[in-house]
Motif scaffolding. Structure first.
Motif, PDB file in Angstrom:
ATOM      1  N   ARG A 265      30.374   5.403  15.906  1.00  0.00           N
ATOM      2  CA  ARG A 265      29.337   5.113  14.914  1.00  0.00           C
ATOM      3  C   ARG A 265      28.577   3.844  15.295  1.00  0.00           C
ATOM      4  O   ARG A 265      29.167   2.849  15.700  1.00  0.00           O
ATOM      5  N   ILE A 266      27.268   3.879  15.138  1.00  0.00           N
ATOM      6  CA  ILE A 266      26.429   2.701  15.353  1.00  0.00           C
ATOM      7  C   ILE A 266      26.346   1.977  14.009  1.00  0.00           C
ATOM      8  O   ILE A 266      25.470   2.242  13.179  1.00  0.00           O
ATOM      9  N   ASN A 267      27.269   1.043  13.785  1.00  0.00           N
ATOM     10  CA  ASN A 267      27.379   0.411  12.468  1.00  0.00           C
ATOM     11  C   ASN A 267      26.163  -0.428  12.111  1.00  0.00           C
ATOM     12  O   ASN A 267      25.837  -0.590  10.932  1.00  0.00           O
ATOM     13  N   GLY A 268      25.488  -0.987  13.108  1.00  0.00           N
ATOM     14  CA  GLY A 268      24.364  -1.859  12.824  1.00  0.00           C
ATOM     15  C   GLY A 268      23.045  -1.150  12.631  1.00  0.00           C
ATOM     16  O   GLY A 268      22.004  -1.810  12.525  1.00  0.00           O
ATOM     17  N   LEU A 269      23.039   0.173  12.568  1.00  0.00           N
ATOM     18  CA  LEU A 269      21.793   0.926  12.403  1.00  0.00           C
ATOM     19  C   LEU A 269      21.360   0.905  10.940  1.00  0.00           C
ATOM     20  O   LEU A 269      22.119   1.299  10.057  1.00  0.00           O
ATOM     21  N   VAL A 270      20.164   0.433  10.697  1.00  0.00           N
ATOM     22  CA  VAL A 270      19.612   0.333   9.345  1.00  0.00           C
ATOM     23  C   VAL A 270      18.216   0.942   9.346  1.00  0.00           C
ATOM     24  O   VAL A 270      17.398   0.646  10.230  1.00  0.00           O
ATOM     25  N   THR A 271      17.947   1.803   8.379  1.00  0.00           N
ATOM     26  CA  THR A 271      16.626   2.419   8.255  1.00  0.00           C
ATOM     27  C   THR A 271      15.992   2.006   6.931  1.00  0.00           C
ATOM     28  O   THR A 271      16.670   1.603   5.991  1.00  0.00           O
ATOM     29  N   GLY A 272      14.689   2.127   6.866  1.00  0.00           N
ATOM     30  CA  GLY A 272      13.955   1.802   5.648  1.00  0.00           C
ATOM     31  C   GLY A 272      12.468   1.938   5.889  1.00  0.00           C
ATOM     32  O   GLY A 272      12.010   2.215   7.010  1.00  0.00           O
ATOM     33  N   TRP A 273      11.694   1.729   4.837  1.00  0.00           N
ATOM     34  CA  TRP A 273      10.244   1.807   4.943  1.00  0.00           C
ATOM     35  C   TRP A 273       9.684   0.444   5.327  1.00  0.00           C
ATOM     36  O   TRP A 273      10.194  -0.595   4.912  1.00  0.00           O
ATOM     37  N   HIS A 274       8.625   0.476   6.094  1.00  0.00           N
ATOM     38  CA  HIS A 274       7.904  -0.734   6.484  1.00  0.00           C
ATOM     39  C   HIS A 274       6.443  -0.514   6.101  1.00  0.00           C
ATOM     40  O   HIS A 274       5.698   0.186   6.802  1.00  0.00           O
ATOM     41  N   VAL A 275       6.054  -1.074   4.981  1.00  0.00           N
ATOM     42  CA  VAL A 275       4.709  -0.893   4.437  1.00  0.00           C
ATOM     43  C   VAL A 275       3.875  -2.112   4.831  1.00  0.00           C
ATOM     44  O   VAL A 275       4.262  -3.250   4.542  1.00  0.00           O
ATOM     45  N   VAL A 276       2.773  -1.887   5.523  1.00  0.00           N
ATOM     46  CA  VAL A 276       1.993  -3.001   6.055  1.00  0.00           C
ATOM     47  C   VAL A 276       0.544  -2.908   5.592  1.00  0.00           C
ATOM     48  O   VAL A 276       0.005  -1.830   5.315  1.00  0.00           O
ATOM     49  N   ALA A 277      -0.070  -4.080   5.510  1.00  0.00           N
ATOM     50  CA  ALA A 277      -1.500  -4.193   5.219  1.00  0.00           C
ATOM     51  C   ALA A 277      -1.959  -5.558   5.689  1.00  0.00           C
ATOM     52  O   ALA A 277      -1.163  -6.500   5.804  1.00  0.00           O
ATOM     53  N   ARG A 278      -3.213  -5.676   5.976  1.00  0.00           N
ATOM     54  CA  ARG A 278      -3.766  -6.970   6.380  1.00  0.00           C
ATOM     55  C   ARG A 278      -3.708  -7.943   5.213  1.00  0.00           C
ATOM     56  O   ARG A 278      -3.944  -7.582   4.058  1.00  0.00           O
TER      57      ARG A 278
END
Length: 627
Positions: free
Chosen positions: A333-346
């Motif tokens: 298992r890759i224990n350090g794998l973290v996913t999530g949304w990355h919402v960007v704008a200027r």
């Protein structure tokens, strides 16, 4: 902020984080290193205080793997300690002037010469210049000192040669004694300050140290800044002021970044069971390709590398092709794998009243990512807002799925669970960002992998300090601070004046700054990332490079396979061209440009995973401490 069309307010889609009380448990290693950097790097300390304390309307970069609040607390404490040191040094000069103004001039010359010795690039100088600096200049300073001493002693005009020799010897003794006493006083302040810094680092930032850090007292400004950080650093929104939408995770233009993109026609149906392709533009038109579902498939595919069992899809069913695989063993298992949304704008936000678009009646005022009450940027986007932004890729708010691997290591164990070696943190952090856009019956997909090199080794001294005895701490302080013994007395007045002026200017600017709501356009974007400021200029060993390359390729393959499975198996779209060129990318590490009209893989700015150093992400410090 309001939309005069009856639509729900933006607070239904964007909001602040929970905030709450400061974290009092053990600090993460990365947090300790960043706190230590505030004492060891003055420029970084000033940048942190300016960004997070005196720029109250700035957005906060999400903190992945560390807590920003203790960093700000220690930055304030480090600045106070520097100011106290410079005040003590500056206070010694009037005392010396009272005793002997002529000697002060001589000592200033000595300090200026020694300061130049530490800063002159000797290798670039000619041999004549070296001789002049090493012999002629000290001789002139000595002659001037003896002349001043003789003038102070005032030998008679009829003094014999022996008497003159006695005056010169007396002058040399007086100069040596006075220089030793004066240098000792300055050294006591400089070395004492550095000793206190090292002792504080050992006591408050050693392994197992607890947060949240030094007390900020009753300062309303610092209290508000810390509350803003607590409510923002765990969000998924990044307002950026520069050119990097991935600020805090590395720059996409660095040599270590890996970028590729695809463009695929969605109207072309896959071949039938007999191997004959369907007529172009027929049945595939009835298939709805949903980018949100594609992101769900990618997320589930990535989580299979971390979780014990494969994840379920967004509809409660396991993704197609899941045949009930065996549970993933802990060692795989890759224990350090973290996913999530990355919402960007200027960060440069337009706020004046304007039309919603060409088709919608009514007007919109303010900015959806900025709270109309308090003019503080929102830090979190709801699932509804994210899904809407994913399905409308031409808007000003872009959504990426982020996956990061780093920090959390894994212990080594035998099959019967006997520990062979404990877990160690992974210093380098790799982040991958996936952007999907469905427009004009075409799919555009972007994969961008960025890298943050490890924290500079100087800041990791807090791992060693608790084991140092008092004598070793003092010896290390002398070794580190010896150049400052000569430089600090000369520069202390200007440094003290600059520090006080900086505090007064930033405070005045913060107090008198106009309300951003009164401006048609205001820049709320983040300008710095503490993690990027503290990064080393490059990897520290080849194993770190291997790890970054390994995880980049693993994530890349999972993303491609998830997209190919969804588009080909679920939607019945012809992905043969995409599959062929994706295989070239994953297996050979070369990004191809070209293809047929059915699908295209376009090259990013880097064609290989590894070219040279990690320029742009680190400060490139040469290991010197600037306390």
């Amino acid at each position: 902020m309001d939309v005069q069309t009856g639509s729900p307010p933006s607070t239904a889609f964007f909001h602040h984080g929970p905030g709450g009380d400061p974290r009092t448990g053990p600090m993460q290693n990365l947090t300790r290193y960043l706190c230590a950097a505030m004492y060891l790097d003055k420029g970084m300390c000033d940048a942190v205080l300016k960004e997070y304390v005196y720029e109250s309307y700035r957005a906060v970069v999400p903190s992945h793997g560390f807590d920003l609040e203790p960093v700000i607390r220690h930055a304030r404490q480090a600045r106070r300690m520097r100011i106290v040191r410079d005040v003590l040094i500056v206070g010694l000069w009037p005392a010396l002037l009272t005793l002997s103004p002529l000697y002060v001039l001589f000592h200033l010359g000595v300090l200026g010469y020694l300061t130049a010795l530490f800063r002159v690039p000797w290798r670039r100088l000619s041999w004549r210049t070296r001789i002049g600096l090493a012999v002629v200049v000290p001789a002139l300073i000595l002659v001037a000192g003896l002349a001043l001493t003789a003038a102070a002693l005032q030998p008679g005009a009829t003094a014999s040669a022996g008497e003159w020799l006695g005056f010169l010897v007396s002058g040399l003794i007086i100069l040596a004694f006075a220089s030793a006493m004066t240098s000792g006083l300055f050294a006591f302040v400089v070395i004492g300050h550095l000793t206190l810094v090292l002792r504080r680092l050992a006591r408050n930032l050693g392994p197992g140290a607890h947060g949240p850090g030094p007390d900020v007292g009753g300062s309303a400004r610092f209290g508000n800044a810390l509350a803003h950080v607590r409510a923002s650093q765990g969000g998924n929104i990044t307002l950026y002021a520069g050119d990097n939408p991935f600020i805090g995770a590395g720059h996409p233009h660095s040599p270590d970044a890996r970028i590729w993109s695809i463009a695929l026609e969605l109207d072309r149906k896959a071949a039938n069971p007999l191997g004959k392709p369907a007529p172009s533009g027929t049945a595939a038109r009835s298939v709805i390709v949903d980018p949100v579902v594609m992101h769900e498939r990618i997320r589930a595919k990535l989580h299979e590398m971390r979780d014990e069992l494969p994840q379920q899809g967004g509809n409660g069913q396991r993704p197609p092709g899941d045949g009930g695989e065996r549970p993933l063993p802990p060692n795989e298992r890759i224990n350090g794998l973290v996913t999530g949304w990355h919402v960007v704008a200027r960060g440069r936000c337009v706020q004046h009243q304007r039309p919603v678009d060409d088709l919608t009646p009514g007007h919109y005022s303010g900015h959806p990512l900025v709270d109309p009450h308090g003019r503080v940027p929102f830090s979190a986007a709801s699932e509804a807002a994210v899904e809407a932004a994913v399905r409308h890729p031409q808007g000003g708010i872009r959504c990426f799925q982020r996956v990061s691997i780093g920090a959390q290591g894994q212990s080594i164990r035998t099959p019967d669970a006997v520990v062979v070696a404990p877990a160690e943190d992974q210093d380098a952090v790799m982040s991958a960002f996936v952007h999907l856009a469905v427009e004009g019956r075409m799919l555009y997909g972007l994969f961008a992998a960025t890298v943050l090199p490890p924290v500079h080794p100087v800041f990791k001294v807090v791992d060693e300090l608790p084991g140092w005895r008092g004598g070793k701490v003092l010896w290390k302080a002398i070794r580190i601070g010896l150049p400052s013994v000569f430089v600090a007395p000369l520069l202390a007045p200007s440094r003290l004046a600059a520090a006080l002026w900086r505090i007064a200017r930033e405070t005045f600017t913060a107090e008198t700054a106009p309300d951003p709501a009164t401006e048609f356009v205001h820049d709320y974007g983040s300008r710095i990332s503490v993690r990027e400021l503290a990064a080393d200029a490059d990897f520290q060993d080849f194993v770190q490079e291997i790890d970054v390359d390994k995880y980049t390729r693993l994530i890349e393959r999972r993303v491609n396979e998830a997209l190919l499975d969804y588009l080909g198996d679920e939607c019945g779209i012809d992905v043969s061209a995409y599959r062929t060129q994706a295989g070239v990318i994953m297996n050979e590490g070369v990004i191809m440009t070209g293809g047929t009209v059915h699908g295209q893989v376009a090259a990013g700015q880097r064609v290989q995973q590894r070219q040279s150093g990690a320029g742009g992400t680190g400060g490139g410090r040469g290991g010197r401490i600037n306390p």
